[in-house]
Design a protein around this motif. Structure first.
Motif, PDB file in Angstrom:
ATOM      1  N   UNK A  46     -49.737  11.232   2.163  1.00 35.53           N
ATOM      2  CA  UNK A  46     -49.777  12.590   1.637  1.00 35.53           C
ATOM      3  C   UNK A  46     -51.122  13.235   1.951  1.00 35.53           C
ATOM      4  N   UNK A  47     -51.173  14.539   1.751  1.00 32.85           N
ATOM      5  CA  UNK A  47     -52.433  15.257   1.947  1.00 32.85           C
ATOM      6  C   UNK A  47     -52.545  16.319   0.865  1.00 32.85           C
ATOM      7  N   UNK A  48     -53.688  16.984   0.845  1.00 34.59           N
ATOM      8  CA  UNK A  48     -53.921  18.032  -0.144  1.00 34.59           C
ATOM      9  C   UNK A  48     -53.379  19.342   0.400  1.00 34.59           C
ATOM     10  N   UNK A  49     -52.313  19.867  -0.227  1.00 37.91           N
ATOM     11  CA  UNK A  49     -51.794  21.166   0.176  1.00 37.91           C
ATOM     12  C   UNK A  49     -52.804  22.246  -0.166  1.00 37.91           C
ATOM     13  N   UNK A  50     -53.402  22.101  -1.332  1.00 43.32           N
ATOM     14  CA  UNK A  50     -54.357  23.062  -1.867  1.00 43.32           C
ATOM     15  C   UNK A  50     -55.214  22.267  -2.833  1.00 43.32           C
ATOM     16  N   UNK A  51     -56.508  22.560  -2.915  1.00 43.86           N
ATOM     17  CA  UNK A  51     -57.351  21.881  -3.899  1.00 43.86           C
ATOM     18  C   UNK A  51     -57.737  22.887  -4.974  1.00 43.86           C
ATOM     19  N   UNK A  57     -49.740  20.824 -14.207  1.00 45.63           N
ATOM     20  CA  UNK A  57     -48.888  19.658 -14.412  1.00 45.63           C
ATOM     21  C   UNK A  57     -48.386  19.079 -13.092  1.00 45.63           C
ATOM     22  N   UNK A  58     -48.648  19.769 -11.990  1.00 50.12           N
ATOM     23  CA  UNK A  58     -48.189  19.282 -10.687  1.00 50.12           C
ATOM     24  C   UNK A  58     -49.303  18.674  -9.844  1.00 50.12           C
ATOM     25  N   UNK A  59     -50.550  18.846 -10.250  1.00 45.27           N
ATOM     26  CA  UNK A  59     -51.654  18.385  -9.409  1.00 45.27           C
ATOM     27  C   UNK A  59     -51.955  16.909  -9.628  1.00 45.27           C
ATOM     28  N   UNK A  60     -52.636  16.333  -8.638  1.00 42.57           N
ATOM     29  CA  UNK A  60     -53.115  14.956  -8.716  1.00 42.57           C
ATOM     30  C   UNK A  60     -54.638  15.028  -8.616  1.00 42.57           C
ATOM     31  N   UNK A  61     -55.315  14.328  -9.525  1.00 45.96           N
ATOM     32  CA  UNK A  61     -56.779  14.420  -9.572  1.00 45.96           C
ATOM     33  C   UNK A  61     -57.406  13.506  -8.522  1.00 45.96           C
ATOM     34  N   UNK A  62     -58.344  14.054  -7.750  1.00 45.31           N
ATOM     35  CA  UNK A  62     -59.038  13.257  -6.739  1.00 45.31           C
ATOM     36  C   UNK A  62     -60.542  13.182  -7.003  1.00 45.31           C
ATOM     37  N   UNK A  63     -61.038  13.956  -7.996  1.00 45.27           N
ATOM     38  CA  UNK A  63     -62.457  13.934  -8.327  1.00 45.27           C
ATOM     39  C   UNK A  63     -62.694  14.841  -9.516  1.00 45.27           C
ATOM     40  N   UNK A  69     -52.731  19.771  -4.814  1.00 45.33           N
ATOM     41  CA  UNK A  69     -51.291  19.978  -4.785  1.00 45.33           C
ATOM     42  C   UNK A  69     -50.787  19.032  -3.700  1.00 45.33           C
ATOM     43  N   UNK A  70     -49.761  18.271  -4.013  1.00 39.81           N
ATOM     44  CA  UNK A  70     -49.274  17.277  -3.055  1.00 39.81           C
ATOM     45  C   UNK A  70     -48.544  17.911  -1.897  1.00 39.81           C
ATOM     46  N   UNK A  71     -48.840  17.388  -0.736  1.00 45.10           N
ATOM     47  CA  UNK A  71     -48.159  17.764   0.502  1.00 45.10           C
ATOM     48  C   UNK A  71     -47.739  16.457   1.171  1.00 45.10           C
ATOM     49  N   UNK A  72     -46.501  16.176   1.448  1.00 48.87           N
ATOM     50  CA  UNK A  72     -45.318  17.010   1.184  1.00 48.87           C
ATOM     51  C   UNK A  72     -44.999  17.175  -0.305  1.00 48.87           C
ATOM     52  N   UNK A  73     -44.487  18.364  -0.607  1.00 46.72           N
ATOM     53  CA  UNK A  73     -44.247  18.747  -1.993  1.00 46.72           C
ATOM     54  C   UNK A  73     -43.258  17.850  -2.736  1.00 46.72           C
ATOM     55  N   UNK A  93     -54.991   8.173   0.641  1.00 47.96           N
ATOM     56  CA  UNK A  93     -53.960   9.223   0.650  1.00 47.96           C
ATOM     57  C   UNK A  93     -52.591   8.635   1.043  1.00 47.96           C
ATOM     58  N   UNK A  94     -52.256   7.547   0.368  1.00 52.15           N
ATOM     59  CA  UNK A  94     -50.969   6.900   0.592  1.00 52.15           C
ATOM     60  C   UNK A  94     -50.298   6.596  -0.743  1.00 52.15           C
ATOM     61  N   UNK A  95     -48.974   6.691  -0.752  1.00 47.27           N
ATOM     62  CA  UNK A  95     -48.190   6.201  -1.887  1.00 47.27           C
ATOM     63  C   UNK A  95     -47.820   4.763  -1.535  1.00 47.27           C
ATOM     64  N   UNK A  96     -48.188   3.836  -2.409  1.00 43.56           N
ATOM     65  CA  UNK A  96     -48.017   2.421  -2.112  1.00 43.56           C
ATOM     66  C   UNK A  96     -47.108   1.777  -3.169  1.00 43.56           C
TER      67      UNK A  96
END
Ligand SMILES: [Zn+2]
Length: 169
Positions: A46-51, A57-63, A69-73, A93-96
């Motif tokens: 995955x990558x950051x669609x938008x920071x 409630x849809x975001x993932x915290x990276x710092x 925002x997750x990409x792909x959505x 940046x991987x789902x494991x």
């Protein structure tokens, strides 16, 4: 669309390795594996669609003050469980996969494994033996319990920083 195996779900979107289905009773969307995975196997990149500086409630915290925002959505439909079978590694940046996943299993992740202090706490009804009840983020969980989970480097760092602060105080 109603499938014979999941009569209470309708198909929302098909991503080959997984599908998004919507529960007809509560409208909640969920993410289901379409193939098997072994622990440690990469399920998706995955990558950051938008920071964003503030979580939603849809975001993932990276710092600190960094929420992507997750990409792909469609990965945003991986729901929370207190006994998860996947992990969002925000460093690689991987789902494991955390445990063996069978075709047809719902994929779930532990929100506090990425979220330090959630803006929208919720009562968990995952029904697993590990259920923690109210989910408010890693900051609100006993560190010993938290350490039994796979956590992002960010959450590990937050835990480390907090405990060194406590030692100094
Ligand atoms: Zn739970």
């Amino acid at each position: 669309m109603i499938t014979a195996t999941n009569p209470s779900y309708r198909l929302v979107s098909d991503h080959i390795f997984a599908v998004v289905r919507q529960n007809i009773d509560n409208n909640q969307k969920a993410f289901f594996a379409q193939q098997r995975y072994e622990p440690g196997q990469v399920v998706a990149e995955f990558s950051a669609g938008k920071t964003l500086s503030r979580p939603t409630y849809l975001t993932v915290q990276v710092g600190i003050d960094k929420h992507i925002m997750l990409q792909p959505e469609h990965l945003q439909y991986i729901n929370h469980s207190c006994d998860p079978n996947v992990f969002f590694d925000t460093y690689t940046m991987q789902v494991v996969a955390l445990k063996p996943i069978a075709e047809g299993d719902e994929m779930t992740f532990f929100y506090p494994s990425t979220e330090w202090d959630m803006v929208q706490p919720f009562k968990c009804f995952c029904g697993t033996s590990r259920c923690l009840g109210e989910i408010k983020g890693a900051a609100h969980i006993n560190p010993q319990v938290l350490r039994s989970y796979t956590l992002t480097r960010f959450i590990q760092q937050q835990l480390h920083d907090r405990s060194s602060k406590e030692k100094r105080a």
